[in-house]
Design a protein around this motif. Structure first.
Motif, PDB file in Angstrom:
ATOM      1  N   MET A  15      45.641 -53.068 -52.883  1.00  0.00           N
ATOM      2  CA  MET A  15      44.571 -54.020 -53.179  1.00  0.00           C
ATOM      3  C   MET A  15      44.379 -54.939 -51.993  1.00  0.00           C
ATOM      4  O   MET A  15      45.217 -54.989 -51.083  1.00  0.00           O
ATOM      5  CB  MET A  15      44.869 -54.820 -54.448  1.00  0.00           C
ATOM      6  CG  MET A  15      46.105 -55.673 -54.415  1.00  0.00           C
ATOM      7  SD  MET A  15      46.336 -56.628 -55.963  1.00  0.00           S
ATOM      8  CE  MET A  15      46.590 -55.339 -57.170  1.00  0.00           C
ATOM      9  N   THR A  16      43.279 -55.675 -51.990  1.00  0.00           N
ATOM     10  CA  THR A  16      43.024 -56.630 -50.920  1.00  0.00           C
ATOM     11  C   THR A  16      43.764 -57.938 -51.201  1.00  0.00           C
ATOM     12  O   THR A  16      44.226 -58.181 -52.322  1.00  0.00           O
ATOM     13  CB  THR A  16      41.521 -56.925 -50.787  1.00  0.00           C
ATOM     14  OG1 THR A  16      41.074 -57.584 -51.983  1.00  0.00           O
ATOM     15  CG2 THR A  16      40.727 -55.643 -50.581  1.00  0.00           C
ATOM     16  N   GLU A  17      43.835 -58.786 -50.195  1.00  0.00           N
ATOM     17  CA  GLU A  17      44.445 -60.108 -50.381  1.00  0.00           C
ATOM     18  C   GLU A  17      43.708 -60.901 -51.445  1.00  0.00           C
ATOM     19  O   GLU A  17      44.317 -61.591 -52.276  1.00  0.00           O
ATOM     20  CB  GLU A  17      44.428 -60.871 -49.059  1.00  0.00           C
ATOM     21  CG  GLU A  17      45.224 -62.157 -49.060  1.00  0.00           C
ATOM     22  CD  GLU A  17      46.699 -61.946 -48.775  1.00  0.00           C
ATOM     23  OE1 GLU A  17      47.505 -62.486 -49.558  1.00  0.00           O
ATOM     24  OE2 GLU A  17      47.029 -61.252 -47.804  1.00  0.00           O
ATOM     25  N   ASP A  18      42.375 -60.811 -51.444  1.00  0.00           N
ATOM     26  CA  ASP A  18      41.572 -61.537 -52.442  1.00  0.00           C
ATOM     27  C   ASP A  18      41.864 -61.031 -53.851  1.00  0.00           C
ATOM     28  O   ASP A  18      41.913 -61.823 -54.808  1.00  0.00           O
ATOM     29  CB  ASP A  18      40.080 -61.389 -52.137  1.00  0.00           C
ATOM     30  CG  ASP A  18      39.648 -62.200 -50.923  1.00  0.00           C
ATOM     31  OD1 ASP A  18      40.401 -63.108 -50.514  1.00  0.00           O
ATOM     32  OD2 ASP A  18      38.557 -61.921 -50.388  1.00  0.00           O
ATOM     33  N   GLU A  19      42.031 -59.722 -53.995  1.00  0.00           N
ATOM     34  CA  GLU A  19      42.351 -59.165 -55.316  1.00  0.00           C
ATOM     35  C   GLU A  19      43.722 -59.625 -55.786  1.00  0.00           C
ATOM     36  O   GLU A  19      43.913 -59.899 -56.980  1.00  0.00           O
ATOM     37  CB  GLU A  19      42.268 -57.641 -55.264  1.00  0.00           C
ATOM     38  CG  GLU A  19      40.839 -57.118 -55.163  1.00  0.00           C
ATOM     39  CD  GLU A  19      40.778 -55.631 -54.891  1.00  0.00           C
ATOM     40  OE1 GLU A  19      39.769 -54.995 -55.288  1.00  0.00           O
ATOM     41  OE2 GLU A  19      41.733 -55.073 -54.281  1.00  0.00           O
ATOM     42  N   LEU A  20      44.684 -59.736 -54.863  1.00  0.00           N
ATOM     43  CA  LEU A  20      46.000 -60.252 -55.228  1.00  0.00           C
ATOM     44  C   LEU A  20      45.892 -61.699 -55.695  1.00  0.00           C
ATOM     45  O   LEU A  20      46.490 -62.081 -56.706  1.00  0.00           O
ATOM     46  CB  LEU A  20      46.957 -60.162 -54.040  1.00  0.00           C
ATOM     47  CG  LEU A  20      48.319 -60.851 -54.222  1.00  0.00           C
ATOM     48  CD1 LEU A  20      49.076 -60.270 -55.408  1.00  0.00           C
ATOM     49  CD2 LEU A  20      49.152 -60.749 -52.939  1.00  0.00           C
ATOM     50  N   GLU A  21      45.128 -62.508 -54.969  1.00  0.00           N
ATOM     51  CA  GLU A  21      44.980 -63.917 -55.342  1.00  0.00           C
ATOM     52  C   GLU A  21      44.307 -64.058 -56.709  1.00  0.00           C
ATOM     53  O   GLU A  21      44.677 -64.931 -57.504  1.00  0.00           O
ATOM     54  CB  GLU A  21      44.191 -64.668 -54.276  1.00  0.00           C
ATOM     55  CG  GLU A  21      44.943 -64.848 -52.965  1.00  0.00           C
ATOM     56  CD  GLU A  21      46.288 -65.548 -53.142  1.00  0.00           C
ATOM     57  OE1 GLU A  21      46.349 -66.557 -53.869  1.00  0.00           O
ATOM     58  OE2 GLU A  21      47.282 -65.064 -52.564  1.00  0.00           O
ATOM     59  N   GLU A  22      43.342 -63.209 -56.985  1.00  0.00           N
ATOM     60  CA  GLU A  22      42.692 -63.237 -58.303  1.00  0.00           C
ATOM     61  C   GLU A  22      43.682 -62.852 -59.398  1.00  0.00           C
ATOM     62  O   GLU A  22      43.698 -63.449 -60.485  1.00  0.00           O
ATOM     63  CB  GLU A  22      41.497 -62.290 -58.316  1.00  0.00           C
ATOM     64  CG  GLU A  22      40.730 -62.323 -59.632  1.00  0.00           C
ATOM     65  CD  GLU A  22      39.495 -61.426 -59.622  1.00  0.00           C
ATOM     66  OE1 GLU A  22      38.826 -61.345 -60.672  1.00  0.00           O
ATOM     67  OE2 GLU A  22      39.220 -60.808 -58.569  1.00  0.00           O
ATOM     68  N   LEU A  23      44.508 -61.857 -59.117  1.00  0.00           N
ATOM     69  CA  LEU A  23      45.539 -61.443 -60.073  1.00  0.00           C
ATOM     70  C   LEU A  23      46.494 -62.600 -60.351  1.00  0.00           C
ATOM     71  O   LEU A  23      46.864 -62.863 -61.503  1.00  0.00           O
ATOM     72  CB  LEU A  23      46.292 -60.239 -59.510  1.00  0.00           C
ATOM     73  CG  LEU A  23      47.276 -59.509 -60.438  1.00  0.00           C
ATOM     74  CD1 LEU A  23      46.527 -58.789 -61.559  1.00  0.00           C
ATOM     75  CD2 LEU A  23      48.125 -58.527 -59.636  1.00  0.00           C
ATOM     76  N   TYR A  32      53.850 -56.575 -61.405  1.00  0.00           N
ATOM     77  CA  TYR A  32      53.352 -56.296 -60.060  1.00  0.00           C
ATOM     78  C   TYR A  32      54.260 -56.997 -59.054  1.00  0.00           C
ATOM     79  O   TYR A  32      54.265 -58.225 -58.967  1.00  0.00           O
ATOM     80  CB  TYR A  32      51.933 -56.819 -59.884  1.00  0.00           C
ATOM     81  CG  TYR A  32      50.863 -56.152 -60.704  1.00  0.00           C
ATOM     82  CD1 TYR A  32      50.112 -55.095 -60.179  1.00  0.00           C
ATOM     83  CD2 TYR A  32      50.562 -56.592 -61.988  1.00  0.00           C
ATOM     84  CE1 TYR A  32      49.108 -54.496 -60.924  1.00  0.00           C
ATOM     85  CE2 TYR A  32      49.560 -55.996 -62.737  1.00  0.00           C
ATOM     86  CZ  TYR A  32      48.838 -54.952 -62.197  1.00  0.00           C
ATOM     87  OH  TYR A  32      47.837 -54.360 -62.936  1.00  0.00           O
ATOM     88  N   TYR A  85      55.083 -58.133 -55.365  1.00  0.00           N
ATOM     89  CA  TYR A  85      54.197 -58.285 -54.202  1.00  0.00           C
ATOM     90  C   TYR A  85      54.821 -58.959 -52.989  1.00  0.00           C
ATOM     91  O   TYR A  85      54.243 -58.929 -51.902  1.00  0.00           O
ATOM     92  CB  TYR A  85      52.927 -59.042 -54.605  1.00  0.00           C
ATOM     93  CG  TYR A  85      53.112 -60.526 -54.856  1.00  0.00           C
ATOM     94  CD1 TYR A  85      52.971 -61.460 -53.821  1.00  0.00           C
ATOM     95  CD2 TYR A  85      53.415 -61.007 -56.123  1.00  0.00           C
ATOM     96  CE1 TYR A  85      53.134 -62.812 -54.051  1.00  0.00           C
ATOM     97  CE2 TYR A  85      53.570 -62.354 -56.364  1.00  0.00           C
ATOM     98  CZ  TYR A  85      53.432 -63.255 -55.326  1.00  0.00           C
ATOM     99  OH  TYR A  85      53.604 -64.585 -55.572  1.00  0.00           O
TER     100      TYR A  85
END
Length: 221
Positions: A3-11, A52, A54
């Motif tokens: 996933m992208t960094e932005d997707e990780l932050e949203e998660l 998850y 990370y």
């Protein structure tokens, strides 16, 4: 899982952000080669369905103050919701001191001392518990697309190596603490409620009242 960094932050924004610590430390200033003195942190996001993994941290030869400072620094940076630390035997006092320090910096953080001893050997625990979670897709390692954080890349590769039995078992310990101590329904929902409180900038207060209120307090949200 990529996933992208932005997707990780949203998660992270919408679920439970967890920090698990195996606080092994040394007062002898050791820098390498002694697995017993290794200090390990594992960071994860937890949803109702998955763990998850990370990020992580490992070092040798940390003293007690260094362990506390590093846990606090990383917990604050990751804006964690929940902290778990191995606290068997005499380590419980160290855990309590660690939590006091972290709570000064991290609002709404919940915590738990891991006191359940792993029976039958660490590798057996990894094979019997963690392997099944990986095979079912309930535990995954996040790979960030075009990741420039080389430490994060190295830590997640080390976690994979440990699961495969190619390296030590410090990350494996942390993962076992995580699946033992976290309820993926209750704890995730509590984390979401607390995140909403943080976003709203509100907290519960007790206001002393005069008059006939028997308790002398009223709860305000």
């Amino acid at each position: 899982v990529t996933m992208t960094e932005d997707e990780l932050e949203e998660l992270k924004d919408n679920n439970l952000v967890l920090q698990i610590c195996d606080p092994s430390y040394s007062t002898k200033g050791k820098t390498s080669g002694d697995k017993k003195s290794r200090f390990t942190i594992l960071n994860a996001v937890v949803t109702e369905d998955k763990f998850y993994l990370y990020n992580g941290y490992q070092s040798y030869g940390k003293d007690v103050s260094g362990v506390k400072a590093t846990n606090t620094e990383i917990g604050k940076r990751e804006d964690i919701d929940y902290f778990i630390q191995d606290a068997q035997g005499t380590q419980i006092n160290f855990f309590e001191e660690q939590v006091v320090q972290m709570k000064k910096e991290i609002r709404f953080m919940r915590h738990k001392a891991h006191t359940m001893r792993i029976t039958g050997g660490k590798q057996l625990a990894a094979n019997s518990v963690l392997k099944e979670l990986f095979l079912s897709g309930e535990m995954v390692v996040i790979k960030i697309k075009d990741d420039k954080d080389h430490v994060r890349i190295a830590m997640m590769q080390e976690f994979i190596n440990q699961i495969l039995g190619l390296s030590g078992l410090d990350f494996v310990d942390c993962a076992v603490y995580m699946v033992t101590d976290i309820d993926r329904t209750i704890d995730v929902n509590i984390a979401r409620m607390r995140k909403n409180l943080k976003k709203q900038g509100t907290h519960t207060k007790l206001i002393r009242l005069s008059g006939n209120n028997r308790s002398g307090f009223r709860r305000l949200a």
